[in-house]
Design a protein around this motif. Structure first.
Motif, PDB file in Angstrom:
ATOM      1  N   PHE A   1     -10.293   0.235  17.075  1.00 45.34           N
ATOM      2  CA  PHE A   1     -11.044   0.621  18.273  1.00 45.34           C
ATOM      3  C   PHE A   1     -10.248   0.294  19.530  1.00 45.34           C
ATOM      4  O   PHE A   1      -9.829  -0.850  19.746  1.00 45.34           O
ATOM      5  N   ASP A   2     -10.017   1.280  20.361  1.00 43.60           N
ATOM      6  CA  ASP A   2      -9.289   1.112  21.621  1.00 43.60           C
ATOM      7  C   ASP A   2     -10.146   0.295  22.595  1.00 43.60           C
ATOM      8  O   ASP A   2     -11.298   0.636  22.853  1.00 43.60           O
ATOM      9  N   GLN A   3      -9.568  -0.761  23.182  1.00 49.12           N
ATOM     10  CA  GLN A   3     -10.304  -1.632  24.104  1.00 49.12           C
ATOM     11  C   GLN A   3     -10.023  -1.286  25.571  1.00 49.12           C
ATOM     12  O   GLN A   3      -9.935  -2.168  26.423  1.00 49.12           O
ATOM     13  N   ASP A   4      -9.898  -0.031  25.867  1.00 56.82           N
ATOM     14  CA  ASP A   4      -9.675   0.401  27.243  1.00 56.82           C
ATOM     15  C   ASP A   4     -10.814  -0.109  28.133  1.00 56.82           C
ATOM     16  O   ASP A   4     -11.984  -0.098  27.747  1.00 56.82           O
ATOM     17  N   ALA A   5     -10.451  -0.528  29.344  1.00 63.28           N
ATOM     18  CA  ALA A   5     -11.470  -1.083  30.252  1.00 63.28           C
ATOM     19  C   ALA A   5     -12.511  -0.050  30.635  1.00 63.28           C
ATOM     20  O   ALA A   5     -13.664  -0.395  30.908  1.00 63.28           O
ATOM     21  N   GLU A   6     -12.134   1.210  30.671  1.00 61.68           N
ATOM     22  CA  GLU A   6     -13.071   2.271  31.012  1.00 61.68           C
ATOM     23  C   GLU A   6     -13.690   2.818  29.731  1.00 61.68           C
ATOM     24  O   GLU A   6     -13.020   3.470  28.927  1.00 61.68           O
ATOM     25  N   PRO A   7     -14.969   2.558  29.493  1.00 59.63           N
ATOM     26  CA  PRO A   7     -15.596   2.966  28.227  1.00 59.63           C
ATOM     27  C   PRO A   7     -15.444   4.451  27.921  1.00 59.63           C
ATOM     28  O   PRO A   7     -15.255   4.829  26.767  1.00 59.63           O
ATOM     29  N   ASN A   8     -15.523   5.298  28.939  1.00 59.43           N
ATOM     30  CA  ASN A   8     -15.445   6.732  28.691  1.00 59.43           C
ATOM     31  C   ASN A   8     -14.050   7.207  28.291  1.00 59.43           C
ATOM     32  O   ASN A   8     -13.867   8.364  27.933  1.00 59.43           O
ATOM     33  N   GLU A   9     -13.040   6.329  28.358  1.00 57.70           N
ATOM     34  CA  GLU A   9     -11.687   6.707  27.990  1.00 57.70           C
ATOM     35  C   GLU A   9     -11.236   6.046  26.680  1.00 57.70           C
ATOM     36  O   GLU A   9     -10.083   6.154  26.293  1.00 57.70           O
ATOM     37  N   ARG A  10     -12.136   5.368  26.033  1.00 60.36           N
ATOM     38  CA  ARG A  10     -11.785   4.712  24.786  1.00 60.36           C
ATOM     39  C   ARG A  10     -11.664   5.727  23.646  1.00 60.36           C
ATOM     40  O   ARG A  10     -12.340   6.757  23.634  1.00 60.36           O
ATOM     41  N   VAL A  11     -10.809   5.408  22.681  1.00 63.04           N
ATOM     42  CA  VAL A  11     -10.618   6.271  21.516  1.00 63.04           C
ATOM     43  C   VAL A  11     -10.562   5.404  20.263  1.00 63.04           C
ATOM     44  O   VAL A  11     -10.382   4.181  20.328  1.00 63.04           O
ATOM     45  N   ARG A  12     -10.703   6.056  19.124  1.00 68.15           N
ATOM     46  CA  ARG A  12     -10.505   5.402  17.830  1.00 68.15           C
ATOM     47  C   ARG A  12      -9.133   5.827  17.318  1.00 68.15           C
ATOM     48  O   ARG A  12      -8.874   7.014  17.117  1.00 68.15           O
ATOM     49  N   ALA A  13      -8.248   4.875  17.108  1.00 73.46           N
ATOM     50  CA  ALA A  13      -6.888   5.173  16.677  1.00 73.46           C
ATOM     51  C   ALA A  13      -6.820   5.233  15.146  1.00 73.46           C
ATOM     52  O   ALA A  13      -7.245   4.299  14.457  1.00 73.46           O
ATOM     53  N   LEU A  14      -6.284   6.330  14.616  1.00 73.38           N
ATOM     54  CA  LEU A  14      -6.161   6.556  13.178  1.00 73.38           C
ATOM     55  C   LEU A  14      -4.683   6.566  12.800  1.00 73.38           C
ATOM     56  O   LEU A  14      -3.874   7.243  13.440  1.00 73.38           O
ATOM     57  N   ASP A  15      -4.319   5.815  11.759  1.00 73.37           N
ATOM     58  CA  ASP A  15      -2.937   5.783  11.292  1.00 73.37           C
ATOM     59  C   ASP A  15      -2.612   7.048  10.503  1.00 73.37           C
ATOM     60  O   ASP A  15      -3.355   7.426   9.583  1.00 73.37           O
ATOM     61  N   ALA A  16      -1.486   7.670  10.842  1.00 69.35           N
ATOM     62  CA  ALA A  16      -1.108   8.934  10.213  1.00 69.35           C
ATOM     63  C   ALA A  16      -0.848   8.770   8.722  1.00 69.35           C
ATOM     64  O   ALA A  16      -1.202   9.656   7.920  1.00 69.35           O
ATOM     65  N   ASP A  17      -0.248   7.660   8.312  1.00 68.82           N
ATOM     66  CA  ASP A  17       0.051   7.500   6.887  1.00 68.82           C
ATOM     67  C   ASP A  17      -1.223   7.351   6.061  1.00 68.82           C
ATOM     68  O   ASP A  17      -1.304   7.845   4.929  1.00 68.82           O
ATOM     69  N   LEU A  18      -2.249   6.698   6.626  1.00 72.23           N
ATOM     70  CA  LEU A  18      -3.532   6.598   5.930  1.00 72.23           C
ATOM     71  C   LEU A  18      -4.149   7.971   5.728  1.00 72.23           C
ATOM     72  O   LEU A  18      -4.632   8.300   4.636  1.00 72.23           O
ATOM     73  N   LEU A  19      -4.128   8.790   6.768  1.00 74.98           N
ATOM     74  CA  LEU A  19      -4.700  10.127   6.674  1.00 74.98           C
ATOM     75  C   LEU A  19      -3.991  10.950   5.601  1.00 74.98           C
ATOM     76  O   LEU A  19      -4.639  11.614   4.768  1.00 74.98           O
ATOM     77  N   VAL A  20      -2.671  10.912   5.585  1.00 69.95           N
ATOM     78  CA  VAL A  20      -1.909  11.692   4.611  1.00 69.95           C
ATOM     79  C   VAL A  20      -2.135  11.177   3.198  1.00 69.95           C
ATOM     80  O   VAL A  20      -2.272  11.952   2.240  1.00 69.95           O
ATOM     81  N   HIS A  21      -2.213   9.864   3.042  1.00 71.79           N
ATOM     82  CA  HIS A  21      -2.456   9.286   1.720  1.00 71.79           C
ATOM     83  C   HIS A  21      -3.809   9.709   1.176  1.00 71.79           C
ATOM     84  O   HIS A  21      -3.933  10.083  -0.005  1.00 71.79           O
ATOM     85  N   GLN A  22      -4.834   9.688   2.011  1.00 69.69           N
ATOM     86  CA  GLN A  22      -6.161  10.106   1.572  1.00 69.69           C
ATOM     87  C   GLN A  22      -6.178  11.593   1.221  1.00 69.69           C
ATOM     88  O   GLN A  22      -6.791  12.006   0.230  1.00 69.69           O
ATOM     89  N   LEU A  23      -5.505  12.390   2.039  1.00 70.52           N
ATOM     90  CA  LEU A  23      -5.456  13.828   1.799  1.00 70.52           C
ATOM     91  C   LEU A  23      -4.766  14.144   0.478  1.00 70.52           C
ATOM     92  O   LEU A  23      -5.276  14.922  -0.337  1.00 70.52           O
ATOM     93  N   MET A  24      -3.626  13.555   0.247  1.00 73.13           N
ATOM     94  CA  MET A  24      -2.875  13.834  -0.971  1.00 73.13           C
ATOM     95  C   MET A  24      -3.634  13.345  -2.205  1.00 73.13           C
ATOM     96  O   MET A  24      -3.638  14.000  -3.251  1.00 73.13           O
ATOM     97  N   SER A  25      -4.283  12.202  -2.110  1.00 71.92           N
ATOM     98  CA  SER A  25      -5.069  11.683  -3.227  1.00 71.92           C
ATOM     99  C   SER A  25      -6.234  12.605  -3.550  1.00 71.92           C
ATOM    100  O   SER A  25      -6.532  12.867  -4.731  1.00 71.92           O
ATOM    101  N   ALA A  26      -6.902  13.110  -2.523  1.00 73.15           N
ATOM    102  CA  ALA A  26      -8.041  14.003  -2.740  1.00 73.15           C
ATOM    103  C   ALA A  26      -7.598  15.318  -3.365  1.00 73.15           C
ATOM    104  O   ALA A  26      -8.279  15.866  -4.247  1.00 73.15           O
ATOM    105  N   LEU A  27      -6.465  15.852  -2.936  1.00 71.13           N
ATOM    106  CA  LEU A  27      -5.953  17.104  -3.518  1.00 71.13           C
ATOM    107  C   LEU A  27      -5.687  16.932  -5.011  1.00 71.13           C
ATOM    108  O   LEU A  27      -6.035  17.799  -5.824  1.00 71.13           O
ATOM    109  N   ALA A  28      -5.053  15.824  -5.386  1.00 72.21           N
ATOM    110  CA  ALA A  28      -4.746  15.584  -6.794  1.00 72.21           C
ATOM    111  C   ALA A  28      -6.022  15.408  -7.610  1.00 72.21           C
ATOM    112  O   ALA A  28      -6.154  15.946  -8.721  1.00 72.21           O
ATOM    113  N   PHE A  29      -6.996  14.671  -7.075  1.00 68.45           N
ATOM    114  CA  PHE A  29      -8.239  14.393  -7.796  1.00 68.45           C
ATOM    115  C   PHE A  29      -9.056  15.665  -8.009  1.00 68.45           C
ATOM    116  O   PHE A  29      -9.527  15.947  -9.113  1.00 68.45           O
ATOM    117  N   LEU A  30      -9.214  16.458  -6.958  1.00 63.52           N
ATOM    118  CA  LEU A  30      -9.999  17.681  -7.069  1.00 63.52           C
ATOM    119  C   LEU A  30      -9.274  18.734  -7.906  1.00 63.52           C
ATOM    120  O   LEU A  30      -9.904  19.492  -8.655  1.00 63.52           O
TER     121      LEU A  30
END
Length: 461
Positions: free
Chosen positions: A291-320
């Motif tokens: 969770f981004d701790q930017d002082a301005e609440p309206n500018e906060r974002v949730r940071a996602l790691d690219a390697d996690l996303l790719v790992h989940q995607l590749m695992s799901a493709l193989a499983f399905l």
């Protein structure tokens, strides 16, 4: 279209083309090699006699109308277990006879291919393998006259366990309808699966990756008490995340034309998958973010790691992909879609989100996603709430978990990364390589180990 089965390849030690005569001969006395819904044995060649012609048509049509399978000619069996080798002649005349008899005895004519395994000690003799894939033209009928006067005129066989069942008129009518509407309805089927899950899971307020697969040729997974007990035990113990030992599915439940894989104690924060009887599947994977701790609440974002996303995607493709090919017997290509959402209401097929009450503060889960890459690769320039990717993939590439899987993942991952302003997903390369520098921590160790075991090339950058 060729027949592939992970179960049989594990039993035999390789694909039908790769195994040897000795590999098949070694099945003698092995109870794990007993006749099953995808495997049959014949001691001798089918003959020109009426009974044998009917048996040949019944055997190949039963496999084509179900999940496909192989017939090994030259192997005797006792109570279904291979018991003794009886080499048969491997001459062209036998193959021509098989082609003519199958073509004239089934309608539509069943498609099949043969594999010859010659005995090194007896040239010209050995095992003849008839391989029958699940057919997109099913149901196939037997056109040879029945030998018994009491035999019903309806002649549509289907493999049921190690025996043959005869399809009812209702089932045949449904199969004909499915044949004529299947190809035209693949996109509608994709949307149907996504709508069902998104509408039922609107309380999932975490970022999710949804991966949906719809095979071009529908499969046929039968659900009864015996098969459910087998599937339930295997799926609860499944470790679908590549290179990791995690077992994400704590329960397996039967629902209408599908199995539901879930964790009932923390349903809205855990993995949820629907595996359908036609080989389709959808998996909703919750994604960890910082969770981004930017002082301005309206500018906060949730940071996602690219390697996690790719790992989940590749695992799901193989499983399905493995579900479609190995559990439902479908072959060929499949349509795949991946949706990255900051919450379930952001999915394009989710129901409308309720309006917040006047003066209500913005909940933390409404902050958009940002994408972070590792190593020398650039972070995302933009944030977004929904990213989508789609492709057509070979089921064998996905289920075999090798270079083809990485190539398919790369194609989809690039599309998911584009809305963030990233031109190419760094963890995987389009040629099917793993870029180690783009992975960090435990994920790097897991994916490196997996790549080494599966012969996937790796590069440092």
């Amino acid at each position: 279209m060729t027949f592939r089965s992970r179960r049989l390849e594990e039993l035999l030690g390789g694909t039908l083309d790769a195994i040897s005569y000795a590999d098949i001969a070694a099945l003698v006395g092995n109870p794990d090699a007993a006749e099953a819904e995808d495997l049959d044995y014949k001691q001798a060649h089918y003959t020109s006699e009426a009974k044998s012609r009917e048996e040949l048509a019944k055997d190949v049509a039963a496999f084509a109308n179900h999940m496909g399978g192989v017939i090994i000619i030259g192997m005797a069996e006792y109570r279904g277990v291979p018991s003794m080798v009886f080499d048969v002649a491997l001459d062209d005349a036998r193959l021509r006879e098989l082609q003519q008899r199958i073509a004239s005895s089934t309608a539509p004519a069943v498609r099949w291919h043969h594999v010859l395994k010659e005995n090194p000690a007896s040239p010209g003799n050995g095992f003849l393998i008839i391989a029958v894939p699940r057919s997109p033209q099913a149901p196939h009928a037997i056109t040879v006259p029945p030998l018994k006067a009491s035999t019903a005129a309806l002649r549509y066989p289907r493999r049921g366990g190690s025996t043959t069942e005869w399809l009812t008129e209702t089932y045949v009518a449904s199969a004909y309808h499915q044949r004529f509407t299947a190809l035209a309805g693949r996109q509608e089927r994709m949307r149907e699966l996504q709508q069902q899950l998104a509408a039922q899971e609107t309380d999932r307020n975490l970022p999710h990756l949804l991966v949906t697969l719809v095979p071009d040729v529908p499969g046929d997974m039968r659900i009864n008490q015996e098969s459910y007990e087998r599937y339930e035990a295997a799926l609860r113990q499944a470790r679908p995340f590549l290179g990791q030992d995690e077992e994400p599915f704590k329960a397996v439940s039967v629902q209408a034309q599908r199995l539901m894989l879930h964790n009932p104690r923390v349903r809205s924060r855990s993995d949820l998958a629907y595996l359908y009887t036609d080989g389709s599947g959808i998996w909703a994977l919750p994604l960890a973010t910082s969770f981004d701790q930017d002082a301005e609440p309206n500018e906060r974002v949730r940071a996602l790691d690219a390697d996690l996303l790719v790992h989940q995607l590749m695992s799901a493709l193989a499983f399905l992909g493995a579900h479609a090919r190995d559990r439902c017997g479908t072959t060929g290509t499949a349509r795949v879609e991946a949706d990255l959402v900051d919450r379930m209401y952001s999915h394009p097929w989710a129901p409308p989100e309720p309006y917040p009450r006047p003066g209500q503060l913005r909940p933390a889960h409404l902050y958009p996603l940002g994408l972070l890459q590792h190593g020398p690769h650039p972070h995302g320039e933009f944030v977004c709430r929904h990213a989508q990717a789609e492709a057509t993939a070979l089921l064998d590439d996905l289920a075999d978990t090798g270079t083809g899987l990485v190539q398919a993942c790369s194609l989809l991952a690039d599309q998911l990364f584009h809305p963030f302003g990233i031109a190419e997903a760094s963890p995987v390369a389009p040629v099917g390589e793993i870029r180690r520098a783009a992975w960090s921590g435990p994920l790097q160790a897991a994916i490196t180990s997996w790549a080494e075991e599966n012969g996937v090339p790796q590069t440092g950058l």
